[in-house]
Scaffold this motif. Structure first.
Motif, PDB file in Angstrom:
ATOM      1  N   VAL A   1       0.923  -1.101   0.044  1.00  0.00           N
ATOM      2  CA  VAL A   1       0.097   0.004   0.013  1.00  0.00           C
ATOM      3  C   VAL A   1       0.781   1.304   0.174  1.00  0.00           C
ATOM      4  O   VAL A   1       0.489   2.232  -0.605  1.00  0.00           O
ATOM      5  N   ARG A   2       2.017   1.265   0.795  1.00  0.00           N
ATOM      6  CA  ARG A   2       2.867   2.335   0.829  1.00  0.00           C
ATOM      7  C   ARG A   2       3.569   2.357  -0.979  1.00  0.00           C
ATOM      8  O   ARG A   2       3.583   3.699  -1.123  1.00  0.00           O
ATOM      9  N   PHE A   3       3.778   1.458  -1.425  1.00  0.00           N
ATOM     10  CA  PHE A   3       4.596   1.631  -2.623  1.00  0.00           C
ATOM     11  C   PHE A   3       3.492   2.024  -3.583  1.00  0.00           C
ATOM     12  O   PHE A   3       3.915   3.023  -4.330  1.00  0.00           O
ATOM     13  N   ALA A   4       2.584   1.402  -3.668  1.00  0.00           N
ATOM     14  CA  ALA A   4       1.071   1.742  -4.532  1.00  0.00           C
ATOM     15  C   ALA A   4       0.527   3.317  -4.475  1.00  0.00           C
ATOM     16  O   ALA A   4       0.802   4.073  -5.478  1.00  0.00           O
ATOM     17  N   MET A   5       0.391   3.682  -3.154  1.00  0.00           N
ATOM     18  CA  MET A   5      -0.135   5.022  -2.956  1.00  0.00           C
ATOM     19  C   MET A   5       1.157   6.228  -2.800  1.00  0.00           C
ATOM     20  O   MET A   5       0.940   7.192  -3.543  1.00  0.00           O
ATOM     21  N   ASP A   6       2.052   5.966  -2.101  1.00  0.00           N
ATOM     22  CA  ASP A   6       2.911   6.984  -2.227  1.00  0.00           C
ATOM     23  C   ASP A   6       3.765   7.062  -3.345  1.00  0.00           C
ATOM     24  O   ASP A   6       4.125   8.399  -3.537  1.00  0.00           O
TER      25      ASP A   6
ATOM     26  N   THR B   1       8.867  10.749  -2.089  1.00  0.00           N
ATOM     27  CA  THR B   1       8.263   9.504  -2.665  1.00  0.00           C
ATOM     28  C   THR B   1       7.251   9.946  -3.911  1.00  0.00           C
ATOM     29  O   THR B   1       7.314   9.261  -5.050  1.00  0.00           O
ATOM     30  N   ASN B   2       6.367  10.974  -3.832  1.00  0.00           N
ATOM     31  CA  ASN B   2       5.811  11.399  -4.928  1.00  0.00           C
ATOM     32  C   ASN B   2       6.536  11.814  -6.164  1.00  0.00           C
ATOM     33  O   ASN B   2       6.271  11.381  -7.339  1.00  0.00           O
ATOM     34  N   THR B   3       7.514  12.663  -5.836  1.00  0.00           N
ATOM     35  CA  THR B   3       8.705  13.286  -6.959  1.00  0.00           C
ATOM     36  C   THR B   3       9.259  11.640  -7.613  1.00  0.00           C
ATOM     37  O   THR B   3       9.419  11.876  -8.944  1.00  0.00           O
ATOM     38  N   LEU B   4       9.712  10.695  -6.727  1.00  0.00           N
ATOM     39  CA  LEU B   4      10.163   9.612  -7.283  1.00  0.00           C
ATOM     40  C   LEU B   4       9.467   8.824  -8.270  1.00  0.00           C
ATOM     41  O   LEU B   4       9.588   8.374  -9.322  1.00  0.00           O
TER      42      LEU B   4
END
Length: 341
Positions: A104-109, A185-188
């Motif tokens: 969920v962290r990988f998918a959302m953030d 995370t969003n930028t990456l």
């Protein structure tokens, strides 16, 4: 909208604990494949497999092939956003809680440019326990009364991938460590999308890269908005001081859409055809919600309780026609006396 047993009173004997006694043995006797395996396969087929195929197809010089690739990438994006992120947020996609938290962290953030720190507390801790409780879980967060019906339902959602990061920063304002994590995370994630489209797919001009990314990430966002409003708004809303039994709350304040050959698998049964069951048993996977659905429906209807269902098209038509009443005005508070309480 179809309402099974649309009555203004409910039996005193019906209770969530009694329903739980019916459902619990079904859950215990179900295999790992029923609880997690089927949903993992569906998530892989609809969410992961279309990614490399879609990126490969949009590198073509054929407009038709590019359109097919964009369609596949759109399906993948909405599946990751709706089915995969939602299931892992509820710890139902994988048996291991740590795996759910990572996904969920990988998918959302990262992949979706969203924020677990904002979305999960609002969904898990507010929307579910306080479903259609005025000022808490009444879905008013989805309203934008300054937008007209056509703009809100069909046009503005396409731009959600651009808007959401700013909403998340605003929601986290003052929590600087979490904002830093969000920005990083969003930028990456955005740079990853850009790198794939630019370098691997061969779109050398920046505006073309941005247009492609916006197209496949935003194309199905109207559907995402629709199911978030169709299944709660326009249904009974309760005051914060009302002592409403859980079973009555979820049976009256939730609605199941009819099954759909695409939405069932891209968004998941718990968000489409089994939303009542999902709100009653939020830790169940999509497949398990589908499995217990006949028992939940039978119990509710046998006890003269509501079981709301409708088609996607019917709800869309209803919301378009009654947009002012449903999406602009404040909802009326339902009197529990209507249900004999």
């Amino acid at each position: 909208m179809t309402v099974s047993n649309d009555k203004t009173s409910t039996t005193k004997t019906a209770s969530f604990s009694e329903l739980q006694k019916i459902i619990s043995p079904i859950i215990r006797q179900s295999s790992w494949f029923d609880k997690h395996g089927i949903d993992q396969i569906v998530s892989f087929i609809w969410g992961i497999i279309p990614l490399p195929i879609g990126y490969y197809l949009i590198s073509s010089s054929s407009p038709l092939t590019i359109c097919i690739g964009l369609a596949l990438l759109s399906i993948s994006s909405i599946t990751i956003q709706s089915k995969i992120a939602h299931s892992t947020a509820h710890n139902s996609l994988f048996a291991n809680p740590s795996t759910n938290r990572f996904v969920v962290r990988f998918a959302m953030d990262y992949w979706l440019s969203n924020s677990v720190s904002v979305a999960l507390p609002g969904h898990i801790e507010i929307h579910h326990p306080y479903t259609n409780v005025f000022g808490l879980g009444d879905s008013n967060v989805w309203k934008a009364p300054y937008l007209g019906r056509t703009n809100y339902l069909f046009i503005a959602p396409v731009f959600l991938p651009i808007i959401i990061p700013f909403i998340m920063v605003h929601s986290l304002w003052g929590r600087w460590l979490e904002i830093t994590w969000l920005i990083v995370t969003n930028t990456l994630g955005i740079l990853t999308h850009y790198y794939i489209v630019h370098t691997l797919c061969g779109y050398n001009e920046m505006w073309k890269c941005i247009a492609i990314i916006l197209l496949y990430r935003g194309a199905l966002q109207p559907c995402y908005i629709h199911f978030n409003i169709f299944q709660h708004i326009g249904l009974p809303v309760y005051s914060q001081d009302a002592k409403i039994p859980r079973l009555l709350q979820m049976s009256t304040a939730c609605l199941n859409l009819h099954r759909h050959p695409v939405l069932d698998y891209t968004m998941g049964h718990s968000l489409i055809a089994c939303h009542v069951e999902h709100h009653l048993f939020p830790s169940l996977s999509d497949n398990m919600c589908l499995k217990v659905k006949p028992y939940v429906r039978k119990y509710l209807t046998d006890n003269n309780m509501r079981y709301n269902t409708d088609t996607y098209y019917s709800r869309l038509k209803h919301f378009y026609k009654n947009y002012e009443e449903l999406m602009v005005k404040l909802p009326p508070i339902t009197d529990l006396a209507l249900f004999g309480l």
